[in-house]
Design a protein around this motif. Sequence first.
Motif, PDB file in Angstrom:
ATOM      1  N   TYR A   1     -20.967  -4.997  67.313  1.00 52.35           N
ATOM      2  CA  TYR A   1     -21.628  -5.182  68.604  1.00 52.35           C
ATOM      3  C   TYR A   1     -22.693  -6.275  68.488  1.00 52.35           C
TER       4      TYR A   1
ATOM      5  N   GLY B   1     -29.815  -0.899  72.754  1.00 48.93           N
ATOM      6  CA  GLY B   1     -28.707  -1.205  71.839  1.00 48.93           C
ATOM      7  C   GLY B   1     -29.228  -1.831  70.560  1.00 48.93           C
TER       8      GLY B   1
ATOM      9  N   LEU C   1     -31.026  -8.035  74.508  1.00 52.36           N
ATOM     10  CA  LEU C   1     -31.971  -8.370  75.569  1.00 52.36           C
ATOM     11  C   LEU C   1     -33.411  -8.294  75.055  1.00 52.36           C
TER      12      LEU C   1
ATOM     13  N   GLN D   1     -26.797  -4.125  80.638  1.00 51.42           N
ATOM     14  CA  GLN D   1     -25.483  -3.532  80.366  1.00 51.42           C
ATOM     15  C   GLN D   1     -25.599  -2.029  80.083  1.00 51.42           C
TER      16      GLN D   1
ATOM     17  N   TRP E   1     -24.613   3.789  82.244  1.00 52.09           N
ATOM     18  CA  TRP E   1     -24.526   4.956  81.357  1.00 52.09           C
ATOM     19  C   TRP E   1     -25.537   6.025  81.751  1.00 52.09           C
TER      20      TRP E   1
HETATM   21  C1  LIG Z   1     -23.460  -1.620  76.314  1.00 50.68           C
HETATM   22  S1  LIG Z   1     -24.837  -1.112  75.353  1.00 50.68           S
HETATM   23  C2  LIG Z   1     -26.100  -2.280  75.892  1.00 50.68           C
HETATM   24  C3  LIG Z   1     -27.071  -2.620  74.796  1.00 50.68           C
HETATM   25  C4  LIG Z   1     -28.040  -3.738  75.080  1.00 50.68           C
HETATM   26  N1  LIG Z   1     -28.921  -3.434  76.189  1.00 50.68           N
HETATM   27  C5  LIG Z   1     -27.343  -5.064  75.338  1.00 50.68           C
HETATM   28  O1  LIG Z   1     -27.666  -5.717  76.311  1.00 50.68           O
HETATM   29  O2  LIG Z   1     -26.514  -5.455  74.513  1.00 50.68           O
HETATM   30  C6  LIG Z   1     -25.344   0.367  76.167  1.00 50.68           C
HETATM   31  C7  LIG Z   1     -26.436   1.103  75.423  1.00 50.68           C
HETATM   32  O3  LIG Z   1     -26.921   2.149  76.268  1.00 50.68           O
HETATM   33  C8  LIG Z   1     -27.189   3.273  75.445  1.00 50.68           C
HETATM   34  N2  LIG Z   1     -27.162   4.463  76.322  1.00 50.68           N
HETATM   35  C9  LIG Z   1     -26.120   5.249  76.673  1.00 50.68           C
HETATM   36  N3  LIG Z   1     -26.537   6.243  77.490  1.00 50.68           N
HETATM   37  C10 LIG Z   1     -27.879   6.070  77.671  1.00 50.68           C
HETATM   38  C11 LIG Z   1     -28.890   6.764  78.434  1.00 50.68           C
HETATM   39  N4  LIG Z   1     -28.607   7.843  79.171  1.00 50.68           N
HETATM   40  N5  LIG Z   1     -30.162   6.304  78.363  1.00 50.68           N
HETATM   41  C12 LIG Z   1     -30.458   5.198  77.640  1.00 50.68           C
HETATM   42  N6  LIG Z   1     -29.548   4.504  76.913  1.00 50.68           N
HETATM   43  C13 LIG Z   1     -28.271   4.926  76.947  1.00 50.68           C
HETATM   44  C14 LIG Z   1     -26.100   3.249  74.385  1.00 50.68           C
HETATM   45  O4  LIG Z   1     -26.471   3.969  73.230  1.00 50.68           O
HETATM   46  C15 LIG Z   1     -25.972   1.742  74.126  1.00 50.68           C
HETATM   47  O5  LIG Z   1     -26.791   1.316  73.068  1.00 50.68           O
END
Ligand SMILES: C[S@@+](CC[C@H](N)C(=O)[O-])C[C@H]1O[C@@H](n2cnc3c(N)ncnc32)[C@H](O)[C@@H]1O
Length: 242
Positions: A15, A41, A45, A101, A105
């Motif tokens: 990732y 993540g 960002l 992103q 979630w």
């Molecule tokens: C697609 S990644 C995005 C990571 C980063 N923000 C980026 O831009 O690359 C989504 C992230 O959201 C986190 N996530 C999932 N559910 C969540 C929640 N309820 N609250 C906060 N983070 C969450 C996941 O663990 C993951 O690291």
Amino acid sequence: MTGRGRSFGRIADDYDRVRPGYPPDALRSVVGDLVVDVGAGTGKLTALLAASRRRVVAVEPDPTMRTVLAGRVGPGVEVVDGTAEHLPVASGTASAVVYGQSWHWADPQAAAAEARRVLVDDGVLLLLWNIPDVTVDWVQELNRLAGLPVGFPDLTPTELAGFSPGVVERVPWEQTLDASDLVRLFSTFSRVATREPDDRDRVLASIRAALTGCTVVAYPYVCVSVTYRREPRSRRAERRAR
Ligand SMILES: C[S@@+](CC[C@H](N)C(=O)[O-])C[C@H]1O[C@@H](n2cnc3c(N)ncnc32)[C@H](O)[C@@H]1O
């Protein structure tokens, strides 16, 4: 966290290697001193926010993602365990709460209530998505091979209690990467990562085959941002928020 929302930890290194950052223009609405990056993540960002010398609280529930994140950020960034629905941040202190992103979630109403709690009056809630530009034929074809949506998702802003209506902007941009890393990029999409191993390998092989002869690829995105502003804490605004 939902099932697919928990899928990122096992692919944290890939990732971090292949997922894109964000075009600086998409961050224009982020001002002030303290920014909360939710679902941070591995820090794609976070790094951009920290580069503008703001104090950043990076909130990430997945321990493996958090380990990569903690290893890549410098001073000025506090990495914390937490979720969108329970932000470990004091009330009325943040100038911006940003989601790269990751908003999809979260439980949107619970996450909006938490953002409203931690933001200062007029503070910004910014939601960002890098959407592969599926109006380009070969991008659409790769999505089709991967079983991903072949149209743009509907990102019409929903109404969030206590916030001004969301304002949508679109910034087209490109990520340049090796063809092998573009295959790896697909392996980090949760809909691909959560397939049965044989099925996932078959999908990735078909993408690899479609890229035969390519070495470096300019992969086009549209970065979609939705900006909300927290209504002031006047009695009237609070009544409306209930
Ligand atoms: C697609 S990644 C995005 C990571 C980063 N923000 C980026 O831009 O690359 C989504 C992230 O959201 C986190 N996530 C999932 N559910 C969540 C929640 N309820 N609250 C906060 N983070 C969450 C996941 O663990 C993951 O690291």
